[in-house]
Design an enzyme around this catalytic site. Structure first.
Site, PDB file in Angstrom:
ATOM      1  N   SER A 254       0.713  -1.321   0.055  1.00  0.00           N
ATOM      2  CA  SER A 254       0.076   0.067  -0.072  1.00  0.00           C
ATOM      3  C   SER A 254       0.910   1.366   0.082  1.00  0.00           C
ATOM      4  O   SER A 254       1.975   1.426   0.564  1.00  0.00           O
ATOM      5  CB  SER A 254      -0.746  -0.063   1.232  1.00  0.00           C
ATOM      6  OG  SER A 254      -1.026   1.114   1.618  1.00  0.00           O
ATOM      7  N   LYS A 255       0.403   2.253  -0.891  1.00  0.00           N
ATOM      8  CA  LYS A 255       1.009   3.663  -0.916  1.00  0.00           C
ATOM      9  C   LYS A 255       1.390   4.296   0.499  1.00  0.00           C
ATOM     10  O   LYS A 255       2.212   5.162   0.738  1.00  0.00           O
ATOM     11  CB  LYS A 255       0.276   4.532  -1.695  1.00  0.00           C
ATOM     12  CG  LYS A 255       0.484   4.259  -3.116  1.00  0.00           C
ATOM     13  CD  LYS A 255      -0.085   5.652  -3.897  1.00  0.00           C
ATOM     14  CE  LYS A 255       0.018   5.432  -5.423  1.00  0.00           C
ATOM     15  NZ  LYS A 255       1.184   4.945  -5.786  1.00  0.00           N
ATOM     16  N   ARG A 256       0.609   3.848   1.384  1.00  0.00           N
ATOM     17  CA  ARG A 256       0.745   4.384   2.758  1.00  0.00           C
ATOM     18  C   ARG A 256       1.935   4.084   3.273  1.00  0.00           C
ATOM     19  O   ARG A 256       2.525   4.812   4.311  1.00  0.00           O
ATOM     20  CB  ARG A 256      -0.384   3.810   3.988  1.00  0.00           C
ATOM     21  CG  ARG A 256      -1.707   4.431   3.838  1.00  0.00           C
ATOM     22  CD  ARG A 256      -2.464   4.222   4.989  1.00  0.00           C
ATOM     23  NE  ARG A 256      -2.934   2.598   5.018  1.00  0.00           N
ATOM     24  CZ  ARG A 256      -2.765   1.908   6.139  1.00  0.00           C
ATOM     25  NH1 ARG A 256      -2.128   2.334   7.257  1.00  0.00           N
ATOM     26  NH2 ARG A 256      -2.963   0.552   5.983  1.00  0.00           N
ATOM     27  N   PHE A 257       2.589   2.988   3.172  1.00  0.00           N
ATOM     28  CA  PHE A 257       3.905   2.502   3.376  1.00  0.00           C
ATOM     29  C   PHE A 257       5.053   2.903   2.716  1.00  0.00           C
ATOM     30  O   PHE A 257       6.073   2.953   2.990  1.00  0.00           O
ATOM     31  CB  PHE A 257       3.777   0.861   3.707  1.00  0.00           C
ATOM     32  CG  PHE A 257       2.892   0.630   4.832  1.00  0.00           C
ATOM     33  CD1 PHE A 257       3.034   0.533   6.222  1.00  0.00           C
ATOM     34  CD2 PHE A 257       1.519   0.091   4.073  1.00  0.00           C
ATOM     35  CE1 PHE A 257       2.287   0.046   7.038  1.00  0.00           C
ATOM     36  CE2 PHE A 257       0.489  -0.152   5.184  1.00  0.00           C
ATOM     37  CZ  PHE A 257       0.960  -0.165   6.508  1.00  0.00           C
TER      38      PHE A 257
END
Ligand code: GLU
Length: 461
Positions: A254-257
């Site tokens: 995920s882009k969050r990481f």
């Protein structure tokens, strides 16, 4: 038998880092067996098609260091390698299946299909299936509708109550009941094949021996097996690979990481060779502690039997960063200079530093301290800060002390700075901040030494 593997990108979006892992495994397997690695573009989904996506995908594959023996840009004896240029072929094979009664024309309207699926859902069926309505049409009725130009699709005729089985080199024997398989559309009303027909026809015609892809394709494979059987063709060897997941999470990356797209990793200053080395170990393990692999070593040691039999493997971003740092430390200085120059080609400030007299000395200093090329900027570019009156006094003092130095050597610089600390009762980090605008970075005396004295004096003025 010549081993032939393939990667079959759909130009529907950006290439994900996991795709590069799959490219790597297919490429290495072909190389190991002195076979061929093929790229085929599966551009049959006209709704999801994105203009320019194919070139971006091909470019990123190249940027990670891979080439292909056949495919777009290079051609080959099994072309065309773009499915949109092979429509006649799919039509011919779809009609062959119709003639064998392994497929049939379907003239159902979208409205009828929606109503049918709604009714099934109302009965609690979640995996709705086509009700074979058009299978009942007589050949005459079909002929009449075709004459009348009524839009149609061609569907796979799945025979109920059969067991569909295939062997996967990683997951073992897989069996499913044909009752769980829908009469999949093979040829769409726009004349394009669906993925399922295209992939089977092309893997067969292009003589693909090993199909290596993410295990999210396992549920589609029984449909392919039915098609191979209907055509009387031999199945390829199936090798389904674990997909990637964020370490410590249960789901995919995920882009969050951090970065997810293959391009983003390069933009963040990860070296392709470090990332590829990291990807080697995502789903495969040599059974030893060896982690640093050249591609030649990987080709030598890669063994399908050692692919992990698991749905998802952890993508450990920290480990990637560590590995990238390792590669940066072990690359020759001239090469690192070149990599940095390419990376910072649009960054005038860093480029000037790199190309200055002291560029190489600075890179040498930074080499052991940066984990990504992007970190180089933070290490070498000073940030202008506003000085207070007492700051100005200290800076003036530093300048005068530096002017008096006969040799511009890190030991002398350190000595001089120590005197300043004592005199003003300050700590080294204060001086660090005054001279670089930053709190941390390269060791100050060495950093200063790598820059000509006149340059430093100019800056202090
Ligand atoms: N076109 C499919 C994709 O986008 C290929 C899947 C396969 O390898 O069979 O991933």
């Amino acid at each position: 038998m010549t081993v032939r593997t393939r990667m079959a990108p759909s130009p529907t979006g950006e290439y994900h880092i996991g795709h590069i892992r799959t490219v790597l495994y297919n490429w290495a397997f072909a190389k190991k067996h002195e076979g061929k690695f093929i790229i085929r573009i599966e551009d049959t989904d006209r709704v999801r098609y994105i203009e320019g996506a194919m070139d971006k995908i091909l470019d990123i594959i190249i940027d990670y260091g891979f080439t292909w023996d056949e495919g777009p840009r290079v051609g080959g004896a099994y072309g065309p390698y773009m499915q949109s240029e092979r429509l006649e072929i799919y039509k011919k094979y779809a009609l062959e299946l119709v003639a064998k009664k392994a497929a049939y024309y379907c003239f159902c309207t979208v409205e009828r299909l929606e109503k049918m699926r709604d009714e099934q859902r109302a009965k609690g069926i979640t995996a709705t299936k086509y009700d074979k309505h058009c299978l009942m049409l007589t050949p005459e009725a079909v002929e009449k509708k075709l004459q009348e130009n009524i839009p149609y699709v061609i569907r796979l005729n799945v025979i109920p109550d059969k067991t569909i089985s295939f062997h996967d080199e990683v997951f073992g024997d897989v069996q499913v009941s044909s009752n769980d398989i829908d009469d999949q559309v093979l040829l769409k009303s726009d004349g394009f094949p669906t993925y399922h027909l295209g992939v089977v026809v092309d893997d067969h015609l292009m003589e693909i021996t090993h199909v290596m892809r993410g295990n999210d394709w396992i549920p589609s494979t029984p449909k392919h097996v039915i098609l191979y059987n209907a055509f009387g063709w031999e199945l390829p060897v199936y090798i389904h690979l674990p997909n990637l997941k964020e370490k410590g999470e249960t789901k995919k990356l995920s882009k969050r990481f951090g970065p997810v797209a293959a391009r983003e990793f390069l933009d963040e200053g990860y070296l392709p060779e470090a990332t590829v080395n990291f990807l080697m170990l995502l789903g495969w393990n040599p059974g030893t502690d060896k982690e640093i692999y050249t591609t030649e070593e990987f080709v030598r040691d890669f063994d399908v039997k050692k692919i992990h039999k698991t749905d998802l493997v952890s993508f450990d971003r920290q480990k990637l960063t560590w590995m990238n740092g390792y590669y940066i430390q072990h690359v020759q200085i001239k090469q690192l200079m070149k990599k940095l120059e390419v990376f910072y080609k649009d960054d005038k400030e860093v480029l000037t530093i790199l190309q200055s007299q002291n560029g190489e000395a600075l890179v040498l200093l930074a080499q052991t301290r940066m984990k990504t090329l992007k970190e180089f900027r933070e290490l070498v570019v000073s940030i202008p800060i506003a000085f207070t009156d007492s700051d100005t006094l200290i800076v003036k003092d530093i300048k005068q002390t530096f002017e008096k130095l006969s040799a511009w050597k890190s030991e002398d610089i350190l000595e001089a700075l120590r005197g300043i600390l004592k005199k003003h009762g300050i700590k080294m980090n204060t001086v660090y901040r005054l001279l670089t605008g930053r709190d941390v970075g390269l060791p100050l005396p060495e950093y200063l030494e790598s820059i000509p004295k006149e340059e430093i004096l100019k800056r202090l003025t």
